[in-house]
Design a protein around this motif. Sequence first.
Motif, PDB file in Angstrom:
ATOM      1  N   VAL A  50       0.852  -1.177   0.000  1.00  0.00           N
ATOM      2  CA  VAL A  50       0.000   0.000   0.000  1.00  0.00           C
ATOM      3  C   VAL A  50       0.893   1.234   0.000  1.00  0.00           C
ATOM      4  N   ALA A  51       0.410   2.301  -0.608  1.00  0.00           N
ATOM      5  CA  ALA A  51       1.188   3.535  -0.707  1.00  0.00           C
ATOM      6  C   ALA A  51       0.256   4.732  -0.615  1.00  0.00           C
ATOM      7  N   ARG A  52       0.853   5.881  -0.343  1.00  0.00           N
ATOM      8  CA  ARG A  52       0.060   7.114  -0.350  1.00  0.00           C
ATOM      9  C   ARG A  52      -0.566   7.317  -1.725  1.00  0.00           C
ATOM     10  N   GLU A  53       0.219   6.967  -2.748  1.00  0.00           N
ATOM     11  CA  GLU A  53      -0.262   7.061  -4.123  1.00  0.00           C
ATOM     12  C   GLU A  53       0.614   6.191  -5.000  1.00  0.00           C
ATOM     13  N   ILE A  54       0.022   5.586  -5.988  1.00  0.00           N
ATOM     14  CA  ILE A  54       0.758   4.796  -6.973  1.00  0.00           C
ATOM     15  C   ILE A  54       0.455   5.367  -8.356  1.00  0.00           C
ATOM     16  N   VAL A  55       1.500   5.811  -9.035  1.00  0.00           N
ATOM     17  CA  VAL A  55       1.381   6.283 -10.421  1.00  0.00           C
ATOM     18  C   VAL A  55       1.739   5.108 -11.310  1.00  0.00           C
ATOM     19  N   THR A  56       0.772   4.530 -11.984  1.00  0.00           N
ATOM     20  CA  THR A  56       1.004   3.277 -12.704  1.00  0.00           C
ATOM     21  C   THR A  56       1.443   3.456 -14.151  1.00  0.00           C
ATOM     22  N   LEU A  57       1.026   4.562 -14.786  1.00  0.00           N
ATOM     23  CA  LEU A  57       1.170   4.759 -16.231  1.00  0.00           C
ATOM     24  C   LEU A  57       0.435   3.684 -17.026  1.00  0.00           C
ATOM     25  N   ASP A  58      -0.495   3.015 -16.367  1.00  0.00           N
ATOM     26  CA  ASP A  58      -1.407   2.081 -17.023  1.00  0.00           C
ATOM     27  C   ASP A  58      -2.626   2.882 -17.456  1.00  0.00           C
ATOM     28  N   PRO A  59      -2.901   3.007 -18.756  1.00  0.00           N
ATOM     29  CA  PRO A  59      -4.035   3.833 -19.196  1.00  0.00           C
ATOM     30  C   PRO A  59      -5.380   3.368 -18.654  1.00  0.00           C
ATOM     31  N   GLU A  60      -5.491   2.082 -18.304  1.00  0.00           N
ATOM     32  CA  GLU A  60      -6.739   1.573 -17.754  1.00  0.00           C
ATOM     33  C   GLU A  60      -6.886   1.882 -16.264  1.00  0.00           C
ATOM     34  N   GLN A  61      -5.768   2.165 -15.603  1.00  0.00           N
ATOM     35  CA  GLN A  61      -5.784   2.409 -14.149  1.00  0.00           C
ATOM     36  C   GLN A  61      -4.618   3.339 -13.828  1.00  0.00           C
ATOM     37  N   PRO A  62      -4.720   4.646 -14.124  1.00  0.00           N
ATOM     38  CA  PRO A  62      -3.577   5.559 -13.999  1.00  0.00           C
ATOM     39  C   PRO A  62      -3.035   5.687 -12.583  1.00  0.00           C
ATOM     40  N   THR A  63      -3.926   5.620 -11.570  1.00  0.00           N
ATOM     41  CA  THR A  63      -3.469   5.738 -10.194  1.00  0.00           C
ATOM     42  C   THR A  63      -4.071   4.614  -9.358  1.00  0.00           C
ATOM     43  N   ALA A  64      -3.428   4.323  -8.239  1.00  0.00           N
ATOM     44  CA  ALA A  64      -3.902   3.270  -7.347  1.00  0.00           C
ATOM     45  C   ALA A  64      -3.388   3.560  -5.947  1.00  0.00           C
ATOM     46  N   GLN A  65      -3.885   2.779  -5.001  1.00  0.00           N
ATOM     47  CA  GLN A  65      -3.412   2.876  -3.618  1.00  0.00           C
ATOM     48  C   GLN A  65      -2.759   1.576  -3.151  1.00  0.00           C
ATOM     49  N   ALA A  66      -2.948   0.524  -3.903  1.00  0.00           N
ATOM     50  CA  ALA A  66      -2.370  -0.766  -3.542  1.00  0.00           C
ATOM     51  C   ALA A  66      -1.973  -1.513  -4.802  1.00  0.00           C
ATOM     52  N   VAL A  67      -0.910  -2.311  -4.667  1.00  0.00           N
ATOM     53  CA  VAL A  67      -0.477  -3.152  -5.775  1.00  0.00           C
ATOM     54  C   VAL A  67      -0.078  -4.508  -5.202  1.00  0.00           C
TER      55      VAL A  67
END
Length: 629
Positions: A50-67
């Motif tokens: 988990v993170a404060r923010e995740i920048v994925t550069l995935d066009p289907e899911q640009p940001t996330a909170q967990a990976v």
Amino acid sequence: MSYFPRRHFLKMALTGSTAMVLANRAIAQATSLSDVGAAIIGIDTATIFVAREIVTLDPEQPTAQAVAIVNDRVLASGTLEEVQVLIGDRPHDLDRTFEDHVIVPGFIAQHDHPILAGLTMSSLILSIEDWDLPDGNTTALEDKDDFMTRLAKAESELSDPSEPLLTWGYHAAFYGPLTRSDLDSISGERPIFAWARSCHEFVLNSAALSKAGVTKELVESWSESEQSQSNFEDGHFWEQGLFAVLPNIAPMIANPDKFRSGLLTMRDYMHAKGVTFGNEPGGILAKPIQDAVNAVMSAPSMPFRWTFIPDGKSLVATYENDADVIQQTKALVDWYGGMTSMVSDSVKLFSDGAIYSLAIQLRDPPIGDYHGEWMMDKDAFERAFRVYWDAGYQIHVHVNGDAGLDRVLNTLEDNLLRNPRFDHRTVIVHFAVSAPDQVDRIRRLGAIVSANPYYVTALSDRYGETGLGSDRADQMVRLGDLDRAGVSWSLHSDMPMAPGDPLFLMWCAVNRVTSSGRVAGGNQKVSAEEALRGVTINAAYSHHLEDELGSIEPGKLANFTILEENPLAVDPMAIKAIVVWGTVMEGRVQKVGEVSVDEARLNNGVIPSESEFAKQALNHALSVVHNHL
């Protein structure tokens, strides 16, 4: 939420034939998130970060909170609740190490030189820019007096008066000429070697000349061109003069222990800058030196993988038969192992000279006493391009001047017409001086660009006065034009030609602020997001690795860079100051400063004798420089 866009990944995450059969059946029937989650049978324990923010550069899911990751691969990303629903009651660990940090895709060092970096980073760095190294920081020189003061201090701190002192980074165009008498004023006993910022010239003091056996009579015995590029009285040797003096000075400035120390410094430096994957273009063609590199870089303790692209220029010059060129290129794969490898079906060629020495081929004459150089004769370049093109290779071409770029694009177009290829991704490397019409031509021909944005920061002020003039100097590295034309571009440092720091490269590309603090060519600025893509997904794309690296997407390698701030959210001028916590490389969490040295691997590394090492290491390093400058 993003999960399993590549159905094969779920199969990869399972073990055993029964699990595979059930997975295939479940995937075929899955119609919802819960169905996919139910298909995870026999999966290894997952880890959810988990993170404060995740920048994925995935066009289907640009940001996330967990990976979530399994072993070395990304399993899913989204909110913590979404990821947990997907995993269900399957075994997993919840890791909150990064909950106050920002995760971005792992930084990629698209184009750097370990040997050259190892030699320069193990010297006394007195340069035109700041260097933030694991063993201490060095600030940019103010002027020649500052250089002399710092050099004298370093000399006084050495206890053995016979120990050679090597410094790197002085630039005469910035600080004025440096001579033997200058260095003699520091010490008349200690050998002192000043390696210029361009890496293409040395200044020696009298003690260094004497100990190396370099006499006036020796210099007078050299060829005419070697003598013309030497000044014995000033202790100054450049170009062919440098190569002539090399056998005499090599044993004093390069040895296996110092080189190994330099490689470890480079390793820790790049890890501290968030690098998770790197590449040397125009790789080493001296196996004993590659063995010495592997002794450090192939070790399991390396915090990033490193790949090498063969030097096509040297291979074509060595083998007259075209089939032998390809055969010998492919045979280099056996030189690597562990954390190093050769890039298959990829090669490096050269057009004109480099920007640091203004030995670039320009459409319009330069300002001042400069002249361009071709790094490969036209016939040799065209033959090399044809041989590797017909063998299906991706071709990376070093080029810096607009006339040099014309040669590359003309050759590319000729080969496309003769033998059409789809998705060839020919890479224009460095991209210093270009013209607007060439950007459109790059797009039409299907080429891509690997650019060095540091040229603007370091050189635009000075080259606006001499060499290029203000317009050409300010429009160097025209990333904005590439962006508007839809050309894929990535960023590289060419370490040590620029600091191997992806956040700093982003800062250069986004702000285009020069050493004097002004903005050069504001129309060529790019957004922070595009700059981030330049050191991640676009860099992966430039090596045909976009399905494995460059973004945080299910099925890709779990390579992340962990930052204290989001580079897309901070003030653009603050990007280079963002602190790197560490990296995750193929699932392995690696905090900066906590990477261990694999001593067993280092001790077992094959290292040539000291004299042979010195000769081969410097020959290779200077060959790299010669090709670049």
